[in-house]
Design a protein around this motif. Structure first.
Motif, PDB file in Angstrom:
ATOM      1  N   PHE A 175     -15.789 -37.658  -0.654  1.00  0.00           N
ATOM      2  CA  PHE A 175     -14.702 -37.218  -0.626  1.00  0.00           C
ATOM      3  C   PHE A 175     -14.678 -37.534  -2.227  1.00  0.00           C
ATOM      4  CE2 PHE A 175     -14.808 -40.712   1.834  1.00  0.00           C
ATOM      5  CZ  PHE A 175     -13.755 -41.371   1.527  1.00  0.00           C
ATOM      6  N   ASN A 176     -13.509 -37.193  -2.968  1.00  0.00           N
ATOM      7  CA  ASN A 176     -13.017 -37.698  -4.520  1.00  0.00           C
ATOM      8  C   ASN A 176     -13.962 -37.813  -5.250  1.00  0.00           C
ATOM      9  OD1 ASN A 176     -10.733 -38.142  -4.031  1.00  0.00           O
ATOM     10  ND2 ASN A 176     -10.909 -40.306  -2.678  1.00  0.00           N
ATOM     11  N   ASN A 177     -14.974 -36.634  -5.177  1.00  0.00           N
ATOM     12  CA  ASN A 177     -16.684 -36.908  -6.244  1.00  0.00           C
ATOM     13  C   ASN A 177     -16.146 -36.689  -7.909  1.00  0.00           C
ATOM     14  OD1 ASN A 177     -18.568 -36.992  -4.477  1.00  0.00           O
ATOM     15  ND2 ASN A 177     -17.565 -35.718  -3.762  1.00  0.00           N
ATOM     16  N   VAL A 178     -16.391 -37.367  -8.523  1.00  0.00           N
ATOM     17  CA  VAL A 178     -16.120 -37.134  -9.675  1.00  0.00           C
ATOM     18  C   VAL A 178     -17.861 -36.904 -10.905  1.00  0.00           C
ATOM     19  CG1 VAL A 178     -15.543 -37.457 -12.468  1.00  0.00           C
ATOM     20  CG2 VAL A 178     -14.162 -37.842 -10.080  1.00  0.00           C
ATOM     21  N   ILE A 179     -17.833 -36.009 -11.446  1.00  0.00           N
ATOM     22  CA  ILE A 179     -19.596 -35.431 -12.212  1.00  0.00           C
ATOM     23  C   ILE A 179     -19.003 -36.724 -13.477  1.00  0.00           C
ATOM     24  CG2 ILE A 179     -21.116 -34.127 -13.060  1.00  0.00           C
ATOM     25  CD1 ILE A 179     -19.930 -31.790 -11.634  1.00  0.00           C
ATOM     26  N   GLY A 180     -20.131 -37.541 -13.197  1.00  0.00           N
ATOM     27  CA  GLY A 180     -20.404 -38.988 -14.477  1.00  0.00           C
ATOM     28  C   GLY A 180     -20.099 -39.831 -13.740  1.00  0.00           C
ATOM     29  N   LEU A 181     -20.366 -40.817 -14.635  1.00  0.00           N
ATOM     30  CA  LEU A 181     -20.064 -42.607 -14.714  1.00  0.00           C
ATOM     31  C   LEU A 181     -18.356 -42.814 -14.997  1.00  0.00           C
ATOM     32  CD1 LEU A 181     -23.317 -44.009 -15.206  1.00  0.00           C
ATOM     33  CD2 LEU A 181     -22.090 -43.502 -13.438  1.00  0.00           C
ATOM     34  N   VAL A 182     -17.546 -43.056 -13.998  1.00  0.00           N
ATOM     35  CA  VAL A 182     -15.867 -43.275 -15.015  1.00  0.00           C
ATOM     36  C   VAL A 182     -16.629 -44.656 -15.569  1.00  0.00           C
ATOM     37  CG1 VAL A 182     -13.295 -44.218 -13.659  1.00  0.00           C
ATOM     38  CG2 VAL A 182     -15.208 -41.878 -12.562  1.00  0.00           C
ATOM     39  N   ASP A 183     -16.647 -45.636 -14.807  1.00  0.00           N
ATOM     40  CA  ASP A 183     -16.951 -46.932 -15.574  1.00  0.00           C
ATOM     41  C   ASP A 183     -18.637 -47.489 -15.736  1.00  0.00           C
ATOM     42  OD1 ASP A 183     -17.265 -49.693 -16.498  1.00  0.00           O
ATOM     43  OD2 ASP A 183     -16.117 -50.679 -14.745  1.00  0.00           O
ATOM     44  N   PRO A 184     -19.503 -46.982 -16.630  1.00  0.00           N
ATOM     45  CA  PRO A 184     -20.530 -47.262 -16.419  1.00  0.00           C
ATOM     46  C   PRO A 184     -21.094 -48.842 -16.707  1.00  0.00           C
ATOM     47  CG  PRO A 184     -20.089 -45.403 -18.071  1.00  0.00           C
ATOM     48  CD  PRO A 184     -18.464 -46.432 -17.598  1.00  0.00           C
ATOM     49  N   GLN A 185     -20.197 -49.480 -16.644  1.00  0.00           N
ATOM     50  CA  GLN A 185     -20.818 -51.099 -17.228  1.00  0.00           C
ATOM     51  C   GLN A 185     -20.688 -51.542 -15.070  1.00  0.00           C
ATOM     52  OE1 GLN A 185     -21.078 -53.068 -19.412  1.00  0.00           O
ATOM     53  NE2 GLN A 185     -20.486 -51.412 -20.558  1.00  0.00           N
ATOM     54  N   ARG A 186     -20.192 -50.518 -15.001  1.00  0.00           N
ATOM     55  CA  ARG A 186     -20.427 -51.362 -13.004  1.00  0.00           C
ATOM     56  C   ARG A 186     -21.695 -51.032 -12.484  1.00  0.00           C
ATOM     57  NH1 ARG A 186     -16.818 -52.227  -8.841  1.00  0.00           N
ATOM     58  NH2 ARG A 186     -17.908 -51.144  -7.886  1.00  0.00           N
ATOM     59  N   LEU A 187     -22.585 -50.005 -13.222  1.00  0.00           N
ATOM     60  CA  LEU A 187     -24.412 -50.345 -12.669  1.00  0.00           C
ATOM     61  C   LEU A 187     -24.695 -51.206 -13.598  1.00  0.00           C
ATOM     62  CD1 LEU A 187     -24.589 -46.831 -12.337  1.00  0.00           C
ATOM     63  CD2 LEU A 187     -24.524 -48.251 -10.930  1.00  0.00           C
ATOM     64  N   ILE A 188     -24.199 -52.091 -14.025  1.00  0.00           N
ATOM     65  CA  ILE A 188     -24.995 -52.972 -14.995  1.00  0.00           C
ATOM     66  C   ILE A 188     -24.370 -54.543 -13.998  1.00  0.00           C
ATOM     67  CG2 ILE A 188     -25.386 -54.506 -16.987  1.00  0.00           C
ATOM     68  CD1 ILE A 188     -24.633 -51.966 -18.811  1.00  0.00           C
ATOM     69  N   PRO A 189     -25.685 -55.475 -14.248  1.00  0.00           N
ATOM     70  CA  PRO A 189     -25.311 -56.860 -13.552  1.00  0.00           C
ATOM     71  C   PRO A 189     -24.350 -57.333 -13.804  1.00  0.00           C
ATOM     72  CG  PRO A 189     -27.397 -56.956 -13.471  1.00  0.00           C
ATOM     73  CD  PRO A 189     -27.129 -55.421 -13.895  1.00  0.00           C
ATOM     74  N   PRO A 190     -22.796 -58.144 -13.971  1.00  0.00           N
ATOM     75  CA  PRO A 190     -22.404 -59.447 -14.771  1.00  0.00           C
ATOM     76  C   PRO A 190     -22.823 -60.153 -15.131  1.00  0.00           C
ATOM     77  CG  PRO A 190     -21.700 -58.471 -12.444  1.00  0.00           C
ATOM     78  CD  PRO A 190     -22.759 -57.862 -12.417  1.00  0.00           C
ATOM     79  N   HIS A 191     -22.442 -60.677 -16.129  1.00  0.00           N
ATOM     80  CA  HIS A 191     -23.147 -61.988 -16.413  1.00  0.00           C
ATOM     81  C   HIS A 191     -23.545 -63.383 -16.129  1.00  0.00           C
ATOM     82  CE1 HIS A 191     -19.764 -64.426 -16.765  1.00  0.00           C
ATOM     83  NE2 HIS A 191     -18.851 -63.120 -16.967  1.00  0.00           N
ATOM     84  N   PHE A 192     -22.637 -63.294 -14.717  1.00  0.00           N
ATOM     85  CA  PHE A 192     -22.881 -64.554 -13.973  1.00  0.00           C
ATOM     86  C   PHE A 192     -23.925 -64.305 -12.703  1.00  0.00           C
ATOM     87  CE2 PHE A 192     -18.982 -62.075 -12.271  1.00  0.00           C
ATOM     88  CZ  PHE A 192     -19.526 -61.421 -10.895  1.00  0.00           C
ATOM     89  N   CYS A 193     -24.394 -63.022 -12.654  1.00  0.00           N
ATOM     90  CA  CYS A 193     -25.504 -62.557 -12.128  1.00  0.00           C
ATOM     91  C   CYS A 193     -27.290 -62.992 -12.822  1.00  0.00           C
ATOM     92  CB  CYS A 193     -26.114 -61.461 -11.750  1.00  0.00           C
ATOM     93  SG  CYS A 193     -24.289 -61.369 -10.948  1.00  0.00           S
TER      94      CYS A 193
END
Length: 213
Positions: A175-193
């Motif tokens: 549910f609440n599906n949106v086509i596209g990536l609202v925040d593409p940065q969330r698919l990149i490991p954080p710098h502390f990883c």
């Protein structure tokens, strides 16, 4: 003769409108809920899905084997790794991901169960036309049955029933599906990883339920 030609044209038109297996948009953002027949898993999650880069981000909470959990995980299927992210403590663990990436799609050999309207067809905007498909997938641990419902236009996932010998039927609702990536940065490991060392993954890790897709 004209009647016969008209009948043939109408038949061809009907066949042309018959739903065909489809693939969901390669980039999706939304929410989902999951429950298993054996009652081991119940979860709610926000997700980011990237079929092009074979990446999935899940921020979820729920219960697994009678224990509650809160997880924020990034699944990188091409690299074969899974990051467990703790933004509060700014820590990260890195584990091997052995599951194969399965795109959100209706396989070509799926069988159409039917086409229905969710809601009402009495007026504009009161319902959504969907197609429901069934079939069987060959997984690493044996065959698995599935039944998937997607929108007739756009192939947006609505729900999926997936059966395995281990968990029985698993039900996923989108549910609440949106086509596209609202925040593409969330698919990149954080710098502390970046300094995280590869660890051994537990076999009963609940986040792997997403490999059904």
């Amino acid at each position: 003769m004209r009647t016969f030609v008209l009948f043939v044209c109408l038949s061809v038109g009907c066949l042309a409108q018959r739903p065909k297996p489809c693939t969901s948009p390669p980039l999706l953002t939304g929410s989902l809920s999951v429950s298993a027949q054996n009652e081991k898993l119940m979860a709610y999650a926000k997700y980011e899905y990237d079929a092009l880069g074979k990446r999935i981000r899940l921020s979820e909470f729920g219960s697994y084997d009678n224990k509650t959990f809160h997880l924020d995980v990034l699944l990188l299927f091409r690299q074969g790794v899974m990051y467990k992210i703790n933004n509060r403590n700014r820590t990260c663990s890195k584990k091997p991901l052995s599951a194969d990436f399965h795109p959100m799609e209706i396989p070509r050999n799926a069988s159409l169960l039917g086409q229905v309207v969710i809601g009402s067809s009495s007026g504009p905007g009161q319902g959504v036309l969907v197609n429901t498909w069934e079939g069987e997938l060959q997984m690493k641990k044996g065959p698995a049955k599935y039944m998937s419902t997607v929108t007739a236009f756009g192939c947006i996932p609505v729900s999926t029933l997936f059966h395995t010998r281990k968990n029985g039927w698993m039900v996923t609702s989108f549910f609440n599906n949106v086509i596209g990536l609202v925040d593409p940065q969330r698919l990149i490991p954080p710098h502390f990883c970046q300094g995280a060392q590869l660890e051994k993954r537990l076999d009963d890790d609940p986040v792997t339920f997403f490999n059904m897709f």
